[in-house]
Design a protein around this motif. Structure first.
Motif, short mmCIF file in Angstrom:
data_model
loop_
_atom_site.label_atom_id
_atom_site.label_comp_id
_atom_site.label_asym_id
_atom_site.label_seq_id
_atom_site.Cartn_x
_atom_site.Cartn_y
_atom_site.Cartn_z
N LEU A 152 -43.47 -9.18 -11.91
CA LEU A 152 -43.17 -8.86 -13.30
C LEU A 152 -42.36 -9.96 -14.01
CD1 LEU A 152 -43.77 -6.66 -15.35
CD2 LEU A 152 -41.63 -5.54 -14.69
N PRO A 153 -41.28 -10.51 -13.40
CA PRO A 153 -40.57 -11.60 -14.08
C PRO A 153 -41.41 -12.85 -14.29
CG PRO A 153 -39.21 -10.65 -12.33
CD PRO A 153 -40.59 -10.08 -12.17
N LEU A 154 -42.39 -13.12 -13.39
CA LEU A 154 -43.25 -14.29 -13.57
C LEU A 154 -44.26 -14.07 -14.69
CD1 LEU A 154 -44.00 -15.41 -9.89
CD2 LEU A 154 -42.71 -16.69 -11.60
N LYS A 155 -44.77 -12.83 -14.80
CA LYS A 155 -45.78 -12.54 -15.81
C LYS A 155 -45.20 -12.21 -17.18
CE LYS A 155 -49.74 -11.00 -13.05
NZ LYS A 155 -50.65 -9.87 -12.76
N LYS A 156 -44.08 -11.47 -17.18
CA LYS A 156 -43.52 -11.02 -18.46
C LYS A 156 -42.00 -11.26 -18.51
CE LYS A 156 -47.05 -7.45 -19.10
NZ LYS A 156 -47.31 -6.01 -19.32
N PRO A 157 -41.57 -12.52 -18.52
CA PRO A 157 -40.13 -12.80 -18.56
C PRO A 157 -39.48 -12.34 -19.86
CG PRO A 157 -41.39 -14.82 -18.88
CD PRO A 157 -42.37 -13.76 -18.49
N GLU A 158 -40.30 -12.21 -20.93
CA GLU A 158 -39.72 -11.82 -22.22
C GLU A 158 -39.16 -10.40 -22.17
OE1 GLU A 158 -44.04 -10.72 -22.12
OE2 GLU A 158 -42.87 -12.54 -21.69
N PHE A 160 -37.47 -9.06 -19.72
CA PHE A 160 -36.12 -9.16 -19.15
C PHE A 160 -35.15 -9.78 -20.14
CE2 PHE A 160 -38.99 -8.72 -15.64
CZ PHE A 160 -38.31 -7.94 -14.72
N ARG A 161 -35.64 -10.79 -20.88
CA ARG A 161 -34.76 -11.42 -21.89
C ARG A 161 -34.42 -10.42 -22.99
NH1 ARG A 161 -38.50 -15.85 -21.07
NH2 ARG A 161 -37.48 -17.52 -19.88
N ILE A 165 -31.39 -8.36 -18.93
CA ILE A 165 -31.12 -8.22 -17.49
C ILE A 165 -31.73 -9.39 -16.73
CG2 ILE A 165 -31.01 -5.71 -17.58
CD1 ILE A 165 -33.86 -5.62 -16.46
N GLU A 166 -31.16 -9.67 -15.58
CA GLU A 166 -31.63 -10.76 -14.75
C GLU A 166 -32.24 -10.19 -13.46
OE1 GLU A 166 -28.55 -13.55 -13.95
OE2 GLU A 166 -28.64 -14.46 -15.94
N PRO A 167 -33.47 -10.56 -13.14
CA PRO A 167 -34.06 -10.11 -11.88
C PRO A 167 -33.42 -10.83 -10.70
CG PRO A 167 -35.51 -11.68 -12.94
CD PRO A 167 -34.38 -11.42 -13.90
N PRO A 168 -33.56 -10.33 -9.49
CA PRO A 168 -32.98 -11.02 -8.34
C PRO A 168 -33.55 -12.43 -8.19
CG PRO A 168 -33.68 -8.80 -7.74
CD PRO A 168 -34.20 -9.07 -9.12
N LYS A 169 -32.68 -13.36 -7.78
CA LYS A 169 -33.15 -14.73 -7.53
C LYS A 169 -34.00 -14.79 -6.28
CE LYS A 169 -29.50 -17.46 -9.72
NZ LYS A 169 -28.44 -18.47 -9.49
N GLY A 170 -33.57 -14.08 -5.26
CA GLY A 170 -34.27 -14.13 -3.99
C GLY A 170 -34.47 -12.76 -3.40
N PHE A 268 -30.68 -22.43 -9.86
CA PHE A 268 -31.79 -22.20 -10.78
C PHE A 268 -31.66 -20.84 -11.46
CE2 PHE A 268 -33.47 -20.44 -6.83
CZ PHE A 268 -34.13 -19.30 -7.25
N ASN A 269 -32.32 -20.75 -12.59
CA ASN A 269 -32.28 -19.55 -13.43
C ASN A 269 -33.22 -18.50 -12.85
OD1 ASN A 269 -32.92 -17.66 -15.59
ND2 ASN A 269 -31.85 -19.09 -16.95
N PRO A 270 -32.78 -17.24 -12.74
CA PRO A 270 -33.66 -16.20 -12.19
C PRO A 270 -34.91 -15.94 -13.01
CG PRO A 270 -31.66 -15.23 -13.11
CD PRO A 270 -31.45 -16.71 -13.08
#
Length: 393
Positions: A152-158, A160-161, A165-170, A268-270
């Protein structure tokens, strides 16, 4: 008489013209030959200069000093403070860049092109893995979590912005061997249209000081160049075990490599297009620094499949094979309690070999039962050998 003289002179004039033409052509051919010989001479002179010129020393830039000099770590060993030749573009000289030094004055004569380490090149890089969620059985909850925190963060980062909220980095996947951790990572990479970079953590453990940390850095740089990408670090316990105060030089090098990995995770930014997934069979020995919030702060267990999961996994593999109609999935799922997904795949493969040895073109129920018994006996022997080694070690 005068007519004969004129005729004789005319013939001599023709011969002279022909002779002049021949000489002119000869001069031209000689000039061409001289030019070719001159080029050949210059070539051999250049080759001689190459052979007689002293070799250059490769070095890595550590820092650029305020006075314009550069601190480098040379391949021959020591750190040096060197000058830069006037013809070298100062804009290209940055920390981490490879340069060439002359041997006498230790001056930077050339900025070398950026290159990837052979170990990094040899890592498995798949632009689009061929594994889908439908190829994975019994892990619906794990798939749902991975889709939320990676896909979801890769496809729809907008999204989260907008929510702030910030998704987990790892993400850390843990569980017994063969339960599908690598398949999960490949599937989420495919569904996210991301490049899949598969690294076994033991490849980071190098015998030379600083090499492991450099390889970690290069892997993350490659992931940024190929973004969107997913770095999958398998067997992370090879470099991520709890740190000790006293250890060998090899253990200290592994700790330096771990520190570089932690620095990359922090750097790096999540919501960037690079995601990190790690896997381990031994979460109990991992360094707490890896598990603190902001690094691998989403931990997902990938357990052995339950009864329903085993039915799903058998169905996934057997539907690709030619089988008889009397296959009882519930029965073979009951007989394989404690089996991993990899064990079930081995059962199906072994059943195929049993059918081939019996000169049949389809797998029967008795083939699967025989294969299950064979895999069970093999697992028992392996466990017995492991217990024996632990007893006498």
């Amino acid at each position: 008489m005068s007519g004969d003289f004129e005729a004789l002179r005319g013939s001599n004039s023709d011969e002279d013209e022909q002779l002049v033409k021949l000489l002119e052509e000869k001069i031209k051919s000689l000039q061409i030959e001289i030019e070719n010989l001159r080029k050949e001479l210059n070539y051999y002179k250049a080759e001689m200069e190459k052979m007689l010129s002293p070799p250059l020393i490769e070095a890595v830039v550590l820092d650029v000093l305020p006075d314009g000099r550069v601190l480098v770590r040379s391949s021959s060993g020591p750190n040096l403070i060197v000058n830069v030749a006037r013809h070298v573009d100062l804009e290209l000289i940055k920390p981490g860049r490879s340069v060439a030094l002359n041997q006498r004055g230790s001056t930077i004569l050339e900025v070398l092109p950026q290159k990837e380490d052979p170990i990094v090149k040899s890592m498995e890089v798949i632009e689009k893995p061929n594994v889908t969620y439908s190829d994975i059985g019994g892990l619906e909850e794990q798939i749902r979590e991975l889709r939320e925190v990676i896909e979801l963060p890769l496809k729809k980062p907008e999204l989260f912005r907008e929510l702030g909220i910030e998704p987990p980095k790892g993400v850390l996947l843990y569980g017994p061997p063969g339960t599908g951790k690598t398949l999960l990572a490949k599937a989420v990479a495919r569904e996210s249209n991301a490049t899949f970079i598969h690294v076994v953590a033991s490849e980071f453990a190098q015998k030379f000081v600083g090499e492991g940390a450099r390889i970690v850095r290069e892997v993350f740089e490659m992931a940024k160049r190929k973004a969107p990408s997913i770095i999958f670090i398998d067997e992370i316990d090879a470099i991520g075990a709890k740190r000790l105060d006293i250890g060998t030089s090899g253990e200290r090098e592994i700790q330096r490599t771990l520190m570089q990995l932690l620095a990359e995770l922090d750097g790096f930014n999540p919501l960037d297009n690079v995601k990190i997934i790690a896997a381990t069979n031994r979460i109990d020995i991992l360094d707490p620094a890896l598990l603190r919030p902001g690094r691998f702060d989403r931990i997902i267990e990938v357990p052995l499949p339950d009864f329903k999961g085993r039915i799903e996994i058998f169905n996934i593999y057997l539907k690709k094979m030619k089988t008889s109609e009397d296959i009882n999935l519930e029965l073979i799922a009951q007989l394989t309690e404690g089996f991993s997904g990899a064990d079930i795949k081995n059962v199906c493969t072994e059943a195929g070999y049993i059918a081939i040895r019996s000169n049949r073109n389809k797998i029967m129920m008795e083939d699967l039962i025989e294969a299950i018994e064979k895999i069970k006996n093999k697992k028992k022997r392996m466990e017995s050998n492991l217990e024996r080694r632990e007893k006498y070690s």
